[in-house]
Design a protein around this motif. Structure first.
Motif, PDB file in Angstrom:
ATOM      1  N   TRP A  25       0.782  -1.243   0.000  1.00  0.00           N
ATOM      2  CA  TRP A  25       0.000   0.000   0.000  1.00  0.00           C
ATOM      3  C   TRP A  25       0.808   1.285   0.000  1.00  0.00           C
ATOM      4  CZ3 TRP A  25      -4.468  -1.607  -1.383  1.00  0.00           C
ATOM      5  CH2 TRP A  25      -5.021  -2.778  -0.861  1.00  0.00           C
ATOM      6  N   ASP A  42      -7.859   1.493  -0.084  1.00  0.00           N
ATOM      7  CA  ASP A  42      -9.211   1.435  -0.661  1.00  0.00           C
ATOM      8  C   ASP A  42     -10.174   2.095   0.298  1.00  0.00           C
ATOM      9  OD1 ASP A  42      -8.904  -0.110  -3.069  1.00  0.00           O
ATOM     10  OD2 ASP A  42      -8.339  -1.783  -1.784  1.00  0.00           O
ATOM     11  N   ARG A  48     -10.053   1.715   4.361  1.00  0.00           N
ATOM     12  CA  ARG A  48      -9.728   0.475   5.065  1.00  0.00           C
ATOM     13  C   ARG A  48      -8.434   0.590   5.848  1.00  0.00           C
ATOM     14  NH1 ARG A  48     -10.181  -3.026   1.055  1.00  0.00           N
ATOM     15  NH2 ARG A  48      -7.968  -2.892   0.672  1.00  0.00           N
ATOM     16  N   LEU A  96      -8.124   5.197  -2.746  1.00  0.00           N
ATOM     17  CA  LEU A  96      -8.254   4.526  -4.043  1.00  0.00           C
ATOM     18  C   LEU A  96      -9.736   4.502  -4.453  1.00  0.00           C
ATOM     19  CD1 LEU A  96      -5.732   1.690  -3.195  1.00  0.00           C
ATOM     20  CD2 LEU A  96      -5.302   3.747  -4.572  1.00  0.00           C
ATOM     21  N   ARG A 110     -19.178  -5.417 -10.139  1.00  0.00           N
ATOM     22  CA  ARG A 110     -18.907  -4.238  -9.296  1.00  0.00           C
ATOM     23  C   ARG A 110     -19.928  -3.131  -9.531  1.00  0.00           C
ATOM     24  NH1 ARG A 110     -12.326  -3.549  -9.100  1.00  0.00           N
ATOM     25  NH2 ARG A 110     -12.762  -2.434  -7.178  1.00  0.00           N
ATOM     26  N   LYS A 143     -11.375   5.627 -10.587  1.00  0.00           N
ATOM     27  CA  LYS A 143     -10.938   4.379 -11.219  1.00  0.00           C
ATOM     28  C   LYS A 143     -12.101   3.718 -11.911  1.00  0.00           C
ATOM     29  CE  LYS A 143     -11.482   1.758  -6.884  1.00  0.00           C
ATOM     30  NZ  LYS A 143     -10.810   1.142  -5.734  1.00  0.00           N
ATOM     31  N   HIS A 144     -11.938   2.791 -12.801  1.00  0.00           N
ATOM     32  CA  HIS A 144     -10.676   2.284 -13.352  1.00  0.00           C
ATOM     33  C   HIS A 144     -10.675   2.739 -14.795  1.00  0.00           C
ATOM     34  CE1 HIS A 144     -12.268  -0.329 -10.146  1.00  0.00           C
ATOM     35  NE2 HIS A 144     -11.034  -0.495  -9.775  1.00  0.00           N
ATOM     36  N   ARG A 154     -11.222 -10.053 -16.271  1.00  0.00           N
ATOM     37  CA  ARG A 154     -10.915  -8.615 -16.175  1.00  0.00           C
ATOM     38  C   ARG A 154      -9.451  -8.277 -16.449  1.00  0.00           C
ATOM     39  NH1 ARG A 154     -10.604  -6.810  -9.884  1.00  0.00           N
ATOM     40  NH2 ARG A 154      -9.711  -8.699  -9.020  1.00  0.00           N
ATOM     41  N   MET A 186      -6.656   5.898 -11.331  1.00  0.00           N
ATOM     42  CA  MET A 186      -6.182   4.514 -11.408  1.00  0.00           C
ATOM     43  C   MET A 186      -6.517   3.943 -12.780  1.00  0.00           C
ATOM     44  SD  MET A 186      -7.069   1.096  -9.175  1.00  0.00           S
ATOM     45  CE  MET A 186      -6.688   1.792  -7.580  1.00  0.00           C
ATOM     46  N   ASP A 221      -3.808  -0.273 -11.516  1.00  0.00           N
ATOM     47  CA  ASP A 221      -4.557  -1.184 -10.659  1.00  0.00           C
ATOM     48  C   ASP A 221      -3.566  -2.243 -10.184  1.00  0.00           C
ATOM     49  OD1 ASP A 221      -6.410  -2.506  -9.178  1.00  0.00           O
ATOM     50  OD2 ASP A 221      -7.935  -2.614 -10.749  1.00  0.00           O
ATOM     51  N   SER A 342     -12.318  -5.564  -3.002  1.00  0.00           N
ATOM     52  CA  SER A 342     -11.440  -4.568  -2.383  1.00  0.00           C
ATOM     53  C   SER A 342     -12.234  -3.423  -1.762  1.00  0.00           C
ATOM     54  CB  SER A 342     -10.459  -4.028  -3.420  1.00  0.00           C
ATOM     55  OG  SER A 342     -11.162  -3.389  -4.451  1.00  0.00           O
ATOM     56  N   GLU A 552     -16.507  -7.869  -6.417  1.00  0.00           N
ATOM     57  CA  GLU A 552     -15.411  -7.761  -7.375  1.00  0.00           C
ATOM     58  C   GLU A 552     -14.936  -9.172  -7.739  1.00  0.00           C
ATOM     59  OE1 GLU A 552     -12.267  -5.335  -5.849  1.00  0.00           O
ATOM     60  OE2 GLU A 552     -10.747  -6.372  -7.008  1.00  0.00           O
TER      61      GLU A 552
HETATM   62  C1  BGC Z   1      -9.138  -3.428  -7.549  1.00  0.00           C
HETATM   63  C2  BGC Z   1      -8.953  -1.961  -7.233  1.00  0.00           C
HETATM   64  C3  BGC Z   1      -8.376  -1.806  -5.842  1.00  0.00           C
HETATM   65  C4  BGC Z   1      -7.070  -2.585  -5.770  1.00  0.00           C
HETATM   66  C5  BGC Z   1      -6.412  -2.505  -4.417  1.00  0.00           C
HETATM   67  C6  BGC Z   1      -7.882  -4.228  -7.314  1.00  0.00           C
HETATM   68  O1  BGC Z   1      -8.127  -5.595  -7.411  1.00  0.00           O
HETATM   69  O2  BGC Z   1      -9.564  -3.574  -8.893  1.00  0.00           O
HETATM   70  O3  BGC Z   1     -10.185  -1.271  -7.320  1.00  0.00           O
HETATM   71  O4  BGC Z   1      -8.191  -0.459  -5.531  1.00  0.00           O
HETATM   72  O5  BGC Z   1      -7.331  -3.955  -6.041  1.00  0.00           O
HETATM   73  O6  BGC Z   1      -7.129  -3.213  -3.464  1.00  0.00           O
END
Ligand code: BGC
Length: 784
Positions: A25, A42, A48, A96, A110, A143-144, A154, A186, A221, A342, A552
């Motif tokens: 991070w 995130d 978080r 993020l 998502r 994002k994204h 993806r 992002m 990403d 995430s 996700e």
């Molecule tokens: C997600 C992002 C997220 C990143 C960090 C990725 O898998 O697509 O949206 O910010 O992980 O957790």
């Protein structure tokens, strides 16, 4: 600040080290130039922090779909300020978020994490979010970028989309947030027209940086940088996470050999330094002092403001004169407060509908489960212990846990010697409340041993379900084991994971020791709920999707409520005509029982204060403020655009600009509820409209008997074209009061992309105003 002077102090290896994450991070600190460790985290519903667990709790706000349903930009800005406050509390510089991809298909995994099917609404909500967070001195990374509107394949999927549609639809929200001053962005995993987005120089260097003048930092990403030169030249500034990755020494060699100019590296460093400076990680950024925001109160307010009343026959809501209330559903006792992936954060409290309604005290609340659609068992809700062991079984550290869930992502607890760590064991005690066949479960990936009172129940390996790490860990398979227990019997349960996974050098400990009491059979549960409904003044069924449905990492396969919830709702509605269905889902679900029930309140994923907000709205303390940011179908089969499955690696956006209501308007089958729909507790008349000079003025009157809010929506149709949202405003008035609002039309509302530039489309436009796409009582015209 003179960034170039700082860059000149750094040698090439140091500059390049800064471009890849130092860990999961953060970026490497460079004390020699005063640069602190720059921390990202995130979003979007909370911050978080660096831990993936309740050890580091966060305020959990309603889902992005809910935020968009408020249509209230001031409220969204306030949410942003709260998130900045949370970020600063946790030492986070870069949030993020927000996710501003579009609701192209309701199957998008998502969907709950994006705002809307509409380009304008997405852009405005996104811009207000960015402004709010950055007001607090914390950066955002919308994002994204771009066309990451579904999850299947993806990492590799190629989205085929015309330049015109890209410009007018999918890039528009990004253009808007750049205009709003986003400090970061992002880039996506997917390809667009054959080039993966981390290498997409045309879109990243060309459109974003050169044309739009974006001076912020493009963060990849997570793991999306998969090449050296092409990504370095393609406009990506930071490769996350680290410390390993395809830049480092390889990029250094590419620069030394002249394949990548050093000026490209310097540009990335400059962008990182600017980001750090803006967020206080490089010299103290100037920031006006802000009053402390009460996160719990704001979470509750936003939830109520987002709740969308789809139907309210006979004005059943708000509830009055109710003595007994039957509350039914698994999500009534354990609210689904957010979607998976995430976007998950860990609040330190969750108010379920059951807690919220009991606390409110409006009526005697009686609860029945009805049916349980969840596919996985919950952890044992008694304090447990986690033991960290080395290869010889020696104890390295021991920690208390609130329940039997193990979750350390990125980092193990500080006192654990990660070099020696070889196994993690959860030790819990379970007391049987009832006699019978209890279920114990392992949810996780790797080799496990499960014992119940010293007897080994399982000792084997559980393989992941797929190769996307997000899916493998966040949606690990579950194995269940029945154990017969006597009433009151206490058993010691241990679950040891014999290996500790790592991802890019980061610790990944994620497994659950689950448990369930013996329950009635499914038919008995349903019958019990219907009986309770029949014996109560009003029935409230909370129906939800599950973690396996909205997350996700994968797309949805169906819009049906999981399990037997549809059946449950019909049974309850037959037993009591005064049935309210609370739909607890982040994105559209089919409602085959719609005609059978009196009221439907959509609460989205309502965040941690779910139950308090529900009580406020059911009893009329607050008005349901939400209006649909996305059209809701009757059935999946009716939807004009659903395709999310790549064929030969590609998904062509063949529908062009026709997504959402634009597509429904040309479609033979009508939806269940149109974009913009939502009822309040009062009524409004639309009185007058006046269009001219780039703005539209609308007056409305509250014709009901209580104070209320209305979302005034303005649509614009180009000559021969269909109506599109061009502006909106939230107004408030007491009974009998009128309000006038002026909505300013964005320049883009009367322009089209002609292949090389934006061009105004001249002629006579039709301006309409109303309360939803399908209900626009006022019309005017506008000459461009
Ligand atoms: C997600 C992002 C997220 C990143 C960090 C990725 O898998 O697509 O949206 O910010 O992980 O957790």
């Amino acid at each position: 600040m003179d960034f170039d002077a700082l860059i000149n102090k750094l040698d090439l290896p140091t500059k390049i080290r800064l471009l890849t994450g130092a860990d999961m991070w953060s970026l490497t600190p460079l004390p020699e130039i005063g640069l602190d460790r720059l921390v990202m985290s995130d979003g979007p519903i909370g911050v978080r922090g660096e831990q993936w667990s309740s050890a580091d709790p966060s305020i959990a706000l309603p889902s992005p779909t809910a935020l968009a349903a408020t249509w209230d930009l001031d409220l969204v800005r306030q949410v942003g300020r709260l998130l900045a406050q949370e970020a600063r509390r946790k030492g986070v510089h870069v949030l993020l978020a927000p996710t501003i991809n579009l609701h192209r298909s309701p199957l998008g995994g998502r969907h709950f994490e994006c705002y809307s099917e509409d380009v304008h609404l997405t852009g405005e909500i996104g811009a207000a979010y960015v402004e709010g967070v950055q007001d607090g001195g914390v950066a955002t990374t919308p994002k994204h970028f771009v066309a990451n509107d579904f999850e299947t394949d993806r990492f590799t999927v190629n989205v085929k989309v015309t330049d015109k549609v890209l410009r007018e639809v999918y890039l528009r929200p990004f253009e808007r947030v750049v205009q709003a001053g986003a400090w970061g962005l992002m880039s996506a995993y997917n390809s667009v027209n054959g080039t993966t987005m981390t290498e997409h120089s045309d879109l990243v260097n060309g459109v974003l940086k050169d044309e739009w003048g974006f001076d912020g930092c493009v963060v990849s990403d997570w793991t999306a940088v998969r090449s050296t030169e092409a990504t370095a030249l393609g406009g990506t500034d930071v490769a996350m996470p680290g410390p390993h990755g395809p830049w480092g020494e390889k990029l250094e060699a590419a620069v030394r050999e002249g394949r990548v100019p050093e000026s490209a590296v310097d540009d990335k460093v400059r962008r990182i330094l600017r980001l750090a400076h803006r967020t206080g990680a490089l010299g103290g950024a100037e920031r006006a002092e802000q009053a402390e925001i009460d996160g719990i109160a704001l979470a509750r307010e936003v939830a109520a403001r987002s709740f969308t009343l789809l139907k309210n026959s006979g004005d059943l809501l708000p509830l009055t004169g109710v003595r007994t209330l039957a509350l039914i559903g698994s999500a009534a006792a354990e609210a689904r407060i957010m979607g998976g992936g995430s976007a998950q954060v860990f609040p330190d409290r969750v108010v379920s509908p059951l807690d919220g309604l009991r606390e409110y005290g409006g009526a005697e609340v009686r609860y029945a489960l009805g049916t349980d659609p969840r596919l996985k068992l919950a952890p044992i809700a008694e304090p447990a212990r986690a033991l960290f062991l080395d290869a010889g079984g020696e104890l390295l550290a021991e920690h208390e846990l609130p329940n039997s869930e193990a979750r350390w992502v990125g980092q193990a607890p500080a006192d654990v010697d990660v070099e020696r760590l070889a196994a993690v064991e959860i030790r819990a005690t379970c007391t049987a409340e009832v006699a019978g066949e209890h279920q114990f479960a392992i949810s996780g990936v790797g080799r496990f041993t499960l014992t119940v009172d010293g007897t080994t129940v399982f000792d084997d390996t559980i393989a992941p379900a797929g190769d996307d790490p997000a899916v493998a860990f966040l949606h690990a398979p579950e194995k269940r084991f029945p154990v017969t227990l006597a009433e009151g019997q206490r058993v010691e349960v241990t679950l040891r994971q014999h290996s500790v996974a790592s991802f890019n050098g980061m610790v990944l400990i994620m497994f659950v020791l689950g448990h369930a009491n013996p329950t009635l059979g499914e038919d008995e549960l349903l019958a019990e709920a219907a009986e309770l409904a029949a014996a109560s003044d009003v029935a409230v069924v909370v129906a939800s999707t599950t973690l396996e449905v909205e997350s996700e990492g994968f797309d949805r396969k169906s819009l049906a409520l999981p399990g037997r919830q549809d059946e449950l709702i019909s049974a309850v509605a037959r037993a009591n005509p005064r049935t309210v269905v609370v739909v607890n889902a982040g994105s559209p679900v089919e409602m085959p029982w719609l005609d059978e029930v009196a009221a439907v309140l959509l609460t989205w994923f309502p965040g941690q204060e779910a139950g308090g907000a529900l009580a406020d709205v059911l009893y009329g303390e607050a008005e349901p403020g939400g209006r649909l940011p996305t059209t809701w179908p009757v059935r999946l089969a009716d939807c004009p655009v659903v395709d999310v499955t790549p064929v030969d690696g590609a998904v062509p956006y063949e529908e062009g600009e026709y997504i959402g209501y634009r597509a429904w308007a040309r479609h033979a089958v009508p939806p269940a509820f149109w974009f913009g729909h939502g009822l309040g507790y009062t009524s409004w008349s639309y009185d007058a409209i006046d269009a001219g000079n780039g703005s539209v003025t609308v007056s409305v009157t509250n014709t009901g008997s209580r104070r209320g809010r209305e979302v005034v929506q303005v649509y614009l149709a180009a000559p021969g074209g269909d109506p599109r949202l061009a502006g909106f405003d939230v107004v408030e008035a007491g009974p009998g009061e009128s309000v006038v609002t002026t909505v300013f039309l964005p320049e883009r509302a009367v322009q089209e992309w002609d292949g090389s530039a934006w061009r105004a489309v001249p002629g006579e436009y039709t301006v309409t105003a109303g309360r939803s796409y399908a209900d626009r009582p006022l019309t005017a015209s506008l000459t461009v």
